[in-house]
Scaffold this active site. Structure first.
Site, PDB file in Angstrom:
ATOM      1  N   TRP A  30       8.380   1.390  19.768  1.00  0.00           N
ATOM      2  CA  TRP A  30       8.815   1.830  18.440  1.00  0.00           C
ATOM      3  C   TRP A  30      10.215   2.459  18.568  1.00  0.00           C
ATOM      4  O   TRP A  30      11.190   1.905  18.073  1.00  0.00           O
ATOM      5  CB  TRP A  30       7.776   2.789  17.843  1.00  0.00           C
ATOM      6  CG  TRP A  30       6.703   2.057  17.072  1.00  0.00           C
ATOM      7  CD1 TRP A  30       6.572   2.039  15.711  1.00  0.00           C
ATOM      8  CD2 TRP A  30       5.663   1.219  17.582  1.00  0.00           C
ATOM      9  NE1 TRP A  30       5.508   1.238  15.354  1.00  0.00           N
ATOM     10  CE2 TRP A  30       4.930   0.722  16.475  1.00  0.00           C
ATOM     11  CE3 TRP A  30       5.273   0.814  18.852  1.00  0.00           C
ATOM     12  CZ2 TRP A  30       3.840  -0.132  16.615  1.00  0.00           C
ATOM     13  CZ3 TRP A  30       4.187  -0.043  18.996  1.00  0.00           C
ATOM     14  CH2 TRP A  30       3.487  -0.504  17.892  1.00  0.00           C
ATOM     15  N   GLU A  57      -1.200  -8.310   8.592  1.00  0.00           N
ATOM     16  CA  GLU A  57      -1.054  -7.194   9.521  1.00  0.00           C
ATOM     17  C   GLU A  57      -1.964  -7.357  10.732  1.00  0.00           C
ATOM     18  O   GLU A  57      -1.593  -7.073  11.860  1.00  0.00           O
ATOM     19  CB  GLU A  57      -1.417  -5.897   8.797  1.00  0.00           C
ATOM     20  CG  GLU A  57      -1.401  -4.668   9.686  1.00  0.00           C
ATOM     21  CD  GLU A  57      -1.613  -3.392   8.895  1.00  0.00           C
ATOM     22  OE1 GLU A  57      -2.256  -3.462   7.832  1.00  0.00           O
ATOM     23  OE2 GLU A  57      -1.118  -2.343   9.330  1.00  0.00           O
ATOM     24  N   ARG A  99       0.829  -1.205   0.000  1.00  0.00           N
ATOM     25  CA  ARG A  99       0.000   0.000   0.000  1.00  0.00           C
ATOM     26  C   ARG A  99       0.871   1.267   0.000  1.00  0.00           C
ATOM     27  O   ARG A  99       2.097   1.191  -0.054  1.00  0.00           O
ATOM     28  CB  ARG A  99      -0.961  -0.015   1.183  1.00  0.00           C
ATOM     29  CG  ARG A  99      -0.281   0.112   2.522  1.00  0.00           C
ATOM     30  CD  ARG A  99      -1.309   0.112   3.648  1.00  0.00           C
ATOM     31  NE  ARG A  99      -0.661   0.175   4.935  1.00  0.00           N
ATOM     32  CZ  ARG A  99      -0.982  -0.583   5.970  1.00  0.00           C
ATOM     33  NH1 ARG A  99      -1.938  -1.487   5.884  1.00  0.00           N
ATOM     34  NH2 ARG A  99      -0.351  -0.425   7.124  1.00  0.00           N
ATOM     35  N   ASP A 100       0.221   2.410   0.106  1.00  0.00           N
ATOM     36  CA  ASP A 100       0.962   3.674   0.044  1.00  0.00           C
ATOM     37  C   ASP A 100       1.643   3.944   1.385  1.00  0.00           C
ATOM     38  O   ASP A 100       1.349   4.905   2.067  1.00  0.00           O
ATOM     39  CB  ASP A 100       0.008   4.818  -0.331  1.00  0.00           C
ATOM     40  CG  ASP A 100      -1.229   4.852   0.560  1.00  0.00           C
ATOM     41  OD1 ASP A 100      -1.308   4.047   1.515  1.00  0.00           O
ATOM     42  OD2 ASP A 100      -2.108   5.689   0.311  1.00  0.00           O
ATOM     43  N   GLU A 101       2.534   3.046   1.742  1.00  0.00           N
ATOM     44  CA  GLU A 101       3.223   3.182   3.023  1.00  0.00           C
ATOM     45  C   GLU A 101       4.651   2.652   2.855  1.00  0.00           C
ATOM     46  O   GLU A 101       5.543   3.405   2.560  1.00  0.00           O
ATOM     47  CB  GLU A 101       2.443   2.438   4.113  1.00  0.00           C
ATOM     48  CG  GLU A 101       2.902   2.840   5.488  1.00  0.00           C
ATOM     49  CD  GLU A 101       1.805   2.746   6.547  1.00  0.00           C
ATOM     50  OE1 GLU A 101       0.661   2.443   6.226  1.00  0.00           O
ATOM     51  OE2 GLU A 101       2.142   2.987   7.718  1.00  0.00           O
TER      52      GLU A 101
HETATM   53  C1  BGC Z   1       2.083   0.465   9.953  1.00  0.00           C
HETATM   54  C2  BGC Z   1       2.732  -0.307  11.036  1.00  0.00           C
HETATM   55  C3  BGC Z   1       3.127   0.539  12.164  1.00  0.00           C
HETATM   56  C4  BGC Z   1       1.918   1.255  12.645  1.00  0.00           C
HETATM   57  C5  BGC Z   1       2.189   2.114  13.813  1.00  0.00           C
HETATM   58  C6  BGC Z   1       0.952   1.254  10.475  1.00  0.00           C
HETATM   59  O1  BGC Z   1       0.385   2.065   9.505  1.00  0.00           O
HETATM   60  O2  BGC Z   1       1.723  -0.319   8.880  1.00  0.00           O
HETATM   61  O3  BGC Z   1       2.939  -1.582  10.944  1.00  0.00           O
HETATM   62  O4  BGC Z   1       3.920   0.009  13.122  1.00  0.00           O
HETATM   63  O5  BGC Z   1       1.282   1.985  11.605  1.00  0.00           O
HETATM   64  O6  BGC Z   1       1.270   3.032  13.949  1.00  0.00           O
END
Ligand code: BGC
Length: 879
Positions: free
Chosen positions: A525, A738, A462-464
């Site tokens: 994180w 996910e 996706r757009d990420e």
């Molecule tokens: C991502 C992640 C990430 C998370 C944290 C998501 O959009 O795909 O895997 O760790 O945001 O907010």
């Protein structure tokens, strides 16, 4: 003295590189492993020879990342290196095969190339077109050595005399370009000839100026003009040198790639191909001179790991017709890569290739891609020949492809999927008697492959596709077992440190983009800054990495120490918490059952404790004491705040107890016992279904095991009802999802706007499969001491794991027949193992290298509450 031939030095390597050409450090460390049938072999001495100069015999047992024994390398220096070793038993090896170590350009002023760009007006809003750049040149005589040093603002593909240079893809990859831009070194000696030659390059937007990120994303993040930086250095047979650098003498021209974006896909119009444009005789009088720009803002750095390459091709498993007559191809495996097509049709006809991870009622499900179109188009250039094409400046996450306007029939071999990712060496395998677990493990491998595309990303579709810190933080142990990812993650950690220096915190993803998030620190994180280097140290024995990352680690922990203040609780501000806990509503992924500040405080205690241990490894005695004392105080504060006298945690959840147990946050043994019991109770009350998100998932099986609740861990692991690890497998998943329910039990796609089918985080349980089900774990850095502690259960009748440690291959395999448990352990030369058999009355034994067999009595599998075979399950069904 025993004869030389039963001890052999194998796999001599330099830093974490398989190809030590163009290394970026003057003192590269060397590693080797030894193969020998001699039992209990331990090295007592080594000798290294660098370009004929020897260290002499050095009494040392070290063989992993041994300090460079010779003078510093200068830029371009090349030397042959070989090694031989002696064992403490008197054995000796012959010299190893030599490797050739060659330095890249180590100083900024080695670069004489300018950045060559096309006129500013040629650029289009991303996804922009790709451009050709070229330069013809004359070589004065036979060439004995030629090196091409190259990088780009954007993506580049180079050719010399019409031949593609190297086989890497998506070069130069994505680093935090403001701080570091990687260049590559190519040996192009064989591509040159005396007389007329030509160098060509194609340039596209890539990460440099293309669209990046969600919610519309950002474009031109690093700059608005693509540019090539190339320096070709020749040494001729007569000893003279010649150099061709990107400069104003190059020319440029639009090419056949009309547009290319990482998310959008690529459109190639073969009618615009310029045959012979990158060969010597080509007439480029109508080409335009390039414009030269400065090299800024990027310091150019050499790679520390392998490049992205095409790794394998996958043939279609089935082809169906969609409702509109298009072809829907199922490759049977969700992957990251692109299609290679072989097509013949009419000039000007365009074939469209669309990609998705799942189908919805027989059609491509593109909603989870959000705004990433993942659509390639190929316009046929001539009707009189079959053409083979594959996009070059894009990559997609997909299992299915839809081919629209395909001319004629689709023949065998006309379409295949090319799997593309960082070309890491596979080092880890797992297998057991439970087919669904094997598929779960394969899914973790495939999700790693899908997301180790130059940097560790959350998802490939996706757009990420960002370097989310939390995801790799939890997955790093699994990743380090499956593949040699040390070099790749070393680079990413340098970026993390660079971004952290700039932004005064560890961003949520690296490279950082100012999208919707602020730069507030988030536990689990940002803790990647400490935990990932620690994991790499444990798995690869790289103390130097700890040293290099040390200021990043201390800056992170000190930042949080400042933030928690006197009450030592991280109890305010932004947190992701136990992200994607299955109880969280689809559109509130952070709304977990576990208090986010309990998670944050637990992480603060844990990471500070790790840092205390790292300080000890690095002989930073004052830091060690300071961080150890702080960690102890935070643990106490955690217990005071979150633990009731009854032994209940304020969040009575799987994740809370898993954290408290695994991070050793409960001061008293009886508190730990209670927490272990409560965790098992909660799991049972939940019907042995998982209740954890990103934070609890990697810990829960370990926590249950440590609490002597291994049967419960197996019940959780083998659960097939949603939510569980095996539920996706029963739904036909071929990668880790996910969400626990990216696909809902009724077969529809989770309605959330955030539903990927290729996210490795929840696959972090694979590390427990390796360490506890099979029983192969590191007990000292680099697996110099291996812990072999299999815990059979779940009705499994066998399990095995193999890992190529820095010392060589280690393996554990067991079978269980009734009450008989047979274990075979292979320990590489130079390492030891502590074997803990799964029988309470057997003391651990320590063994040296070689293959060892053990037998003991265990409970009959029939006594095992999870022993019943699952029913009604099909592995690898269509989604
Ligand atoms: C991502 C992640 C990430 C998370 C944290 C998501 O959009 O795909 O895997 O760790 O945001 O907010």
């Amino acid at each position: 003295m025993t004869t030389a031939h039963n001890v052999r030095v194998t796999s001599l390597t330099c830093e974490h590189l398989r190809e030590p050409l163009g290394i970026g450090v003057p003192r590269p460390r060397l590693s080797w492993s030894v193969a020998t049938a001699a039992p209990n072999w331990v090295q007592s001495a080594y000798e290294i020879e660098v370009s004929g100069t020897s260290t002499g015999r050095v009494e040392s047992a070290e063989s992993v990342l041994v300090a460079w024994p010779s003078a510093d390398l200068g830029s371009r220096d090349r030397c042959g290196v070989r090694v031989r070793v002696w064992g403490s038993d008197g054995t000796a090896s012959d010299w190893s095969d030599p490797i050739h170590v060659e330095a890249g350009l180590l100083a900024a002023d080695d670069w004489r190339a300018a950045a060559a760009s096309v006129p500013a007006a040629w650029h289009r809003p991303p996804p922009g077109p790709a451009f050709h750049l070229r330069r013809g040149f004359h070589v004065r005589g036979p060439v004995v050595r030629a090196r091409l040093y190259a990088t780009a603002h954007g993506l580049y593909e180079l050719s010399l005399n019409g031949q593609t240079v190297g086989d890497s893809l998506l070069t130069p990859g994505w680093t935090s370009y403001r701080h570091r831009l990687r260049y590559a070194t190519y040996d192009v000696t064989d591509l040159l000839r005396p007389g007329g030659n030509a160098i060509g390059a194609s340039l596209a937007d890539g990460w440099y100026r293309g669209r990046l990120g969600f919610r519309g994303g950002l474009t031109e993040v690093y700059g608005d003009r693509v540019a090539l930086i190339a320096q070709l250095e020749l040494t001729l047979a007569d000893g003279t040198r010649q150099e061709i650098c990107t400069d104003g003498a190059w020319t440029c021209h639009p090419g056949p790639v009309r547009s290319a974006g990482l998310y959008e896909g690529e459109h190639h119009d073969a009618r615009d191909e310029l045959p012979g444009w990158n060969t010597a005789g080509y007439d480029d009088r109508d080409w335009t001179p390039v414009e030269t720009l400065g090299l800024e803002p990027s310091p150019l750095v050499a790679p520390t790991g392998p490049p992205v390459r095409p790794i394998e091709t996958v043939r279609p498993r089935s082809v169906d017709r969609g409702s509109d007559g298009s072809l829907i191809v199922d490759f049977g495996q969700n992957l990251s890569g692109r299609l290679r097509i072989r097509v013949r049709g009419e000039r000007g006809q365009t074939v469209t290739l669309r990609h998705a991870e799942v189908l919805d009622r027989g059609e491509l499900a593109t909603r989870p891609l959000r705004t990433a179109a993942q659509e390639d188009r190929y316009t046929i250039g001539s009707d009189d020949r079959t053409q083979t094409w594959e996009p070059r400046f894009t990559i997609h996450g997909f299992r299915y492809a839809q081919l629209e306007h395909w001319p004629g029939q689709l023949g065998d071999g006309d379409v295949e999927a090319v799997v593309c990712h960082t070309d890491m060496r596979r080092t880890g395998w797992f297998d057991c008697s439970h087919p669904l677990l094997n598929r779960l493990h394969d899914n973790a491998v495939w999700s790693m492959r899908g997301n180790f595309v130059d940097l560790p990303t959350d998802c490939p579709q996706r757009d990420e596709r960002l370097g989310w810190t939390g995801d790799i933080q939890v997955f790093a142990p699994t990743a380090s077992f499956l593949y040699d990812c040390a070099g790749m993650l070393t680079s990413w950690l340098e970026d993390l440190a660079a971004e952290q220096r700039q932004y005064k915190t560890v961003p949520h993803y690296v490279p950082w983009l100012p999208l919707i998030f602020s730069l507030e620190p988030a536990a689990a994180w940002g803790d990647a800054a400490v935990i990932v280097p620690w994991v790499l140290y444990q798995r690869f024995g790289d103390t130097g990495l700890l040293r290099r990352q040390y200021s990043s680690m201390t800056a992170w922990v000190d930042q949080i120490i400042g933030l928690v203040g006197d009450n030592l609780l991280w109890d305010k501000g932004f947190q992701f918490g136990d992200w994607l806990d299955p109880a969280a509503p689809p559109d509130l992924p952070g709304a977990a059952l576990t208090d986010r500040y309990l998670v944050a405080t637990a992480y603060h205690a844990y990471t500070t404790q790790l840092l205390a241990e790292i300080a000890a490894v690095l002989d930073e005695a004052d830091d060690h004491l300071r961080y150890a004392a702080h960690a102890a105080a935070v643990r106490q504060a955690f217990a005071d705040e979150f633990l009731a006298p009854s032994g209940r945690l304020s969040s009575d959840t799987q994740t809370a107890y898993a954290l408290a147990l695994q991070f050793e946050l409960l001061p008293k043994p009886e508190q730990r016992e209670r927490a272990g019991r409560r965790l098992a109770e909660l799991v049972a009350q939940g019907g042995h279904r998982i209740g954890t998100g990103f934070v609890g998932t990697p810990l829960i099986c370990d926590a249950l095991t440590a609490a002597s609740e291994v049967d419960t861990a197996y019940q959780l692991l083998l659960q097939t009802r949603h939510p569980s690890w095996l539920y996706p497998v029963t739904m036909g998943a071929t990668t880790i999802w996910e969400r626990w329910d990216s696909l809902l039990p009724d077969g529809t796609i989770n309605p959330s706007g955030m539903t990927s089918f290729n996210h490795y985080a929840l696959g972090a349980v694979a590390d427990w499969l390796h360490r506890t089900v099979a029983g192969l774990a590191p007990a000292a850095p680099g697996y110099r001491l291996i812990r072999v502690a299999p815990r059979p259960g779940g009705g499994l009748t066998h399990a095995q794991a193999e890992h190529h440690t820095p010392y060589g291959p280690a393996a554990v395999a067991w079978t269980r027949t009734g009450t008989r448990f047979d274990l075979t352990v292979t320990v590489p030369p130079g390492a030891h193992a502590r074997v803990e058999l799964p029988a309470p009355d057997v003391m651990p034994v320590e063994i040296g290298s070689g293959t060892h067999h053990f037998t003991c009595a265990v409970r009959a599998a029939a006594d095992d509450p999870t022993a019943a075979e699952p029913t009604n399950l099909h592995v690898g069904d269509d989604v």
